[in-house]
Scaffold this motif. Structure first.
Motif, mmCIF file in Angstrom:
data_model
loop_
_atom_site.group_PDB
_atom_site.id
_atom_site.type_symbol
_atom_site.label_atom_id
_atom_site.label_comp_id
_atom_site.label_asym_id
_atom_site.label_seq_id
_atom_site.Cartn_x
_atom_site.Cartn_y
_atom_site.Cartn_z
ATOM 1 N N HIS A 60 0.839 -1.191 0.000
ATOM 2 C CA HIS A 60 0.000 0.000 0.000
ATOM 3 C C HIS A 60 0.877 1.244 0.000
ATOM 4 O O HIS A 60 1.790 1.372 0.798
ATOM 5 N N GLY A 61 0.579 2.154 -0.878
ATOM 6 C CA GLY A 61 1.368 3.362 -0.892
ATOM 7 C C GLY A 61 0.827 4.363 -1.900
ATOM 8 O O GLY A 61 0.061 3.989 -2.783
ATOM 9 N N PRO A 62 1.251 5.599 -1.798
ATOM 10 C CA PRO A 62 2.127 6.136 -0.762
ATOM 11 C C PRO A 62 1.388 6.589 0.488
ATOM 12 O O PRO A 62 1.998 6.961 1.473
ATOM 13 N N GLY A 63 0.041 6.552 0.471
ATOM 14 C CA GLY A 63 -0.696 6.908 1.675
ATOM 15 C C GLY A 63 -1.914 7.752 1.399
ATOM 16 O O GLY A 63 -2.215 8.083 0.263
ATOM 17 N N CYS A 64 -2.605 8.075 2.465
ATOM 18 C CA CYS A 64 -3.780 8.935 2.354
ATOM 19 C C CYS A 64 -3.334 10.352 1.980
ATOM 20 O O CYS A 64 -2.220 10.754 2.291
ATOM 21 N N PRO A 65 -4.194 11.120 1.329
ATOM 22 C CA PRO A 65 -3.761 12.429 0.829
ATOM 23 C C PRO A 65 -3.350 13.398 1.930
ATOM 24 O O PRO A 65 -2.526 14.277 1.692
ATOM 25 N N GLU A 66 -3.909 13.238 3.134
ATOM 26 C CA GLU A 66 -3.491 14.106 4.236
ATOM 27 C C GLU A 66 -2.106 13.715 4.739
ATOM 28 O O GLU A 66 -1.270 14.563 5.046
ATOM 29 N N CYS A 67 -1.867 12.401 4.832
ATOM 30 C CA CYS A 67 -0.624 11.920 5.433
ATOM 31 C C CYS A 67 0.579 12.004 4.511
ATOM 32 O O CYS A 67 1.700 11.843 4.960
ATOM 33 N N VAL A 68 0.370 12.202 3.227
ATOM 34 C CA VAL A 68 1.531 12.349 2.347
ATOM 35 C C VAL A 68 2.132 13.738 2.464
ATOM 36 O O VAL A 68 3.240 13.987 1.966
ATOM 37 N N LEU A 69 1.456 14.656 3.141
ATOM 38 C CA LEU A 69 2.007 15.999 3.321
ATOM 39 C C LEU A 69 3.175 15.934 4.292
ATOM 40 O O LEU A 69 3.094 15.286 5.340
ATOM 41 N N PRO A 70 4.274 16.616 3.996
ATOM 42 C CA PRO A 70 5.434 16.555 4.889
ATOM 43 C C PRO A 70 5.131 17.189 6.239
ATOM 44 O O PRO A 70 4.280 18.078 6.358
ATOM 45 N N ALA A 71 5.836 16.733 7.259
ATOM 46 C CA ALA A 71 5.621 17.231 8.617
ATOM 47 C C ALA A 71 5.819 18.739 8.696
ATOM 48 O O ALA A 71 5.120 19.434 9.441
ATOM 49 N N SER A 72 6.774 19.255 7.921
ATOM 50 C CA SER A 72 7.030 20.693 7.943
ATOM 51 C C SER A 72 5.816 21.483 7.460
ATOM 52 O O SER A 72 5.560 22.599 7.932
ATOM 53 N N GLY A 357 -12.508 -2.073 13.967
ATOM 54 C CA GLY A 357 -12.193 -3.075 14.964
ATOM 55 C C GLY A 357 -11.413 -4.258 14.455
ATOM 56 O O GLY A 357 -10.937 -5.074 15.237
ATOM 57 N N CYS A 358 -11.246 -4.406 13.132
ATOM 58 C CA CYS A 358 -10.508 -5.530 12.565
ATOM 59 C C CYS A 358 -9.110 -5.068 12.184
ATOM 60 O O CYS A 358 -8.935 -3.981 11.665
ATOM 61 N N VAL A 359 -8.133 -5.892 12.469
ATOM 62 C CA VAL A 359 -6.752 -5.539 12.134
ATOM 63 C C VAL A 359 -6.255 -6.476 11.057
ATOM 64 O O VAL A 359 -6.373 -7.691 11.170
ATOM 65 N N GLY A 360 -5.700 -5.920 9.985
ATOM 66 C CA GLY A 360 -5.096 -6.733 8.941
ATOM 67 C C GLY A 360 -3.678 -6.271 8.717
ATOM 68 O O GLY A 360 -3.441 -5.113 8.418
ATOM 69 N N ARG A 361 -2.715 -7.161 8.918
ATOM 70 C CA ARG A 361 -1.318 -6.761 8.749
ATOM 71 C C ARG A 361 -0.948 -6.807 7.282
ATOM 72 O O ARG A 361 -1.141 -7.802 6.613
ATOM 73 N N GLU A 362 -0.410 -5.699 6.799
ATOM 74 C CA GLU A 362 0.015 -5.608 5.410
ATOM 75 C C GLU A 362 1.450 -5.119 5.385
ATOM 76 O O GLU A 362 1.925 -4.474 6.306
ATOM 77 N N HIS A 363 2.148 -5.393 4.304
ATOM 78 C CA HIS A 363 3.468 -4.811 4.109
ATOM 79 C C HIS A 363 3.321 -3.505 3.363
ATOM 80 O O HIS A 363 2.651 -3.453 2.349
ATOM 81 N N PHE A 364 3.974 -2.485 3.876
ATOM 82 C CA PHE A 364 3.832 -1.168 3.267
ATOM 83 C C PHE A 364 5.144 -0.794 2.591
ATOM 84 O O PHE A 364 6.213 -0.843 3.187
ATOM 85 N N GLY A 365 5.018 -0.392 1.337
ATOM 86 C CA GLY A 365 6.197 0.085 0.632
ATOM 87 C C GLY A 365 6.468 1.536 0.952
ATOM 88 O O GLY A 365 7.540 1.912 1.342
ATOM 89 N N ALA A 366 5.472 2.387 0.779
ATOM 90 C CA ALA A 366 5.590 3.813 1.093
ATOM 91 C C ALA A 366 4.206 4.248 1.477
ATOM 92 O O ALA A 366 3.403 4.606 0.651
ATOM 93 N N ARG A 367 3.937 4.228 2.727
ATOM 94 C CA ARG A 367 2.542 4.214 3.150
ATOM 95 C C ARG A 367 2.277 5.171 4.289
ATOM 96 O O ARG A 367 3.085 5.295 5.201
ATOM 97 N N ALA A 368 1.136 5.821 4.240
ATOM 98 C CA ALA A 368 0.674 6.599 5.364
ATOM 99 C C ALA A 368 -0.551 5.923 5.938
ATOM 100 O O ALA A 368 -0.800 4.766 5.686
ATOM 101 N N SER A 369 -1.336 6.700 6.684
ATOM 102 C CA SER A 369 -2.441 6.098 7.440
ATOM 103 C C SER A 369 -3.408 5.354 6.570
ATOM 104 O O SER A 369 -3.625 5.681 5.431
#
Length: 369
Positions: A60-72, A357-369
């Motif tokens: 999954h990647g690169p992430g949700c549109p909010e989380c791809v924003l840099p921390a700065s 409530g369900c958890v599914g473990r996935e491998h993330f290549g470049a992933r946000a929330s």
């Protein structure tokens, strides 16, 4: 596939799964990256990873549109709300995305910053019109799906003469990120993508054509998939077939909603209001060429980046340094990613997605929330 019946039919799902198991060759690895939040939800909710043969890996990647924003950039939103007399309007998903100097927008709001969560950008525009003496800044985050609504609101603001309405454009572009992931040798070596499951709702807007250069230039098969679990399974089967045949085409599984040209009316709105930035920094990916939208000069009056004297642009080096504390805070092995604790992008590692409530473990290549 019909619109309502087949996409929820468990017998059809079992048949697709059986075909995938039969088609997947033991000697191959199939590393398939999806971009759509709806795909991530479908994969987690329905346990698709456990259904698929082990040689197929969903990234999954690169992430949700909010989380791809840099921390700065999150930090500068908080600075804007704290140091200027404005009402900052953001989505609920944006509130908990971590910054570097500041924790997040939610904590800034609890500390007294005027940060609100309107339902839509239209609600934010209505708020600005109702309070003409108050500066309203709307943070417009999202992929191509959300950009037409932002464009329409800005056209309405101009028609209404609503001068106290401002937009901070954080719209990012999916095909540019896909190209970057396969063109950047450093990222490509770590992620090793064999094919893309292209997003459903984004593709309704932009159509099929923008993906063809990815499959053509980089020899990576692309399949546009609908948002349901069976759509994802069918896309996986189509990608497995392409990889087995050593093909790299762009195919459209989501034909019930996506056309070759896409939504041309939405594209005209975007073209009127936005221009493509030369570069934009993504959290976890660095500077990605031509991957985001800025307001055209005709809409400078409503552009928060022009109106407020903060350094909104940043270099990839500065962004990496700013993002490091936020990423390190989540640990190195694994973590739970929920709407209440979004992680921000990670270039590698295991992340648990918690959905209802369900958890599914996935491998993330470049992933946000």
């Amino acid at each position: 596939m019909k619109l309502t019946d087949d996409i929820r039919h468990h017998v059809f799902a079992r048949g697709l799964n059986a075909r995938i198991h039969a088609a997947a060759e033991l000697r191959r690895r199939y590393r398939l990256m999806s971009f759509c939040h709806s795909h991530a939800l479908a994969i987690a909710r329905h346990g698709l990873v456990a259904m698929l043969p082990p040689q197929i890996e969903l990234i999954h990647g690169p992430g949700c549109p909010e989380c791809v924003l840099p921390a700065s950039r999150i930090d500068r939103m908080i600075d804007l709300a704290r140091t200027h007399d404005v009402t900052l309007c953001v989505s609920d998903a944006m509130l908990r995305v971590p910054g570097a100097r500041h924790a997040n927008l939610l904590e800034a709001r609890m500390a007294g910053a005027d940060i609100q969560v309107p339902g839509t950008i239209g609600d934010a525009l209505a708020l600005a019109c109702a309070q003409p003496h108050r500066e309203i800044v709307y943070v417009a985050a999202g992929f191509e799906t959300a950009a037409p609504a932002t464009a329409e609101a800005l056209i309405d603001a101009r028609a209404l003469g609503c001068a106290n309405f401002n937009v901070l454009s954080d719209h990012v572009l999916t095909p540019a990120a896909m190209r970057h992931l396969v063109a950047d040798d450093g990222i490509g070596e770590r992620v090793q993508i064999n094919g893309f499951i292209a997003p459903s709702h984004v593709s309704e807007v932009i159509g099929v054509t923008p993906y063809r250069s990815i499959s053509g230039d980089f020899v990576k098969p692309v399949v546009i998939a609908g948002p349901q679990a069976i759509d994802v399974l069918q896309a996986v089967l189509m990608l497995v077939g392409q990889i087995n045949e050593c093909r790299a085409d762009t195919e459209n599984q989501y034909t019930r909603a996506v056309t070759e040209a896409g939504d041309t009316n939405a594209q005209r709105l975007m073209e009127e209001v936005f221009e493509v930035r030369e570069s934009f920094v993504w959290r976890g990916l660095g500077a990605v060429p031509r991957s985001a939208l800025a307001l055209r000069s005709a809409f400078a009056q409503w552009d928060a980046e022009r109106r407020y004297p903060l350094m909104w642009g940043e270099s990839a080096t500065d962004s990496a340094a700013a993002d490091a504390p936020a990423l390190a805070a989540h640990g190195h092995a694994s973590a739970i990613c929920t709407p209440f604790t979004p992680l921000g992008a990670r270039l590698a590692g295991n992340v648990d997605i918690r959905v209802n409530g369900c958890v599914g473990r996935e491998h993330f290549g470049a992933r946000a929330s």
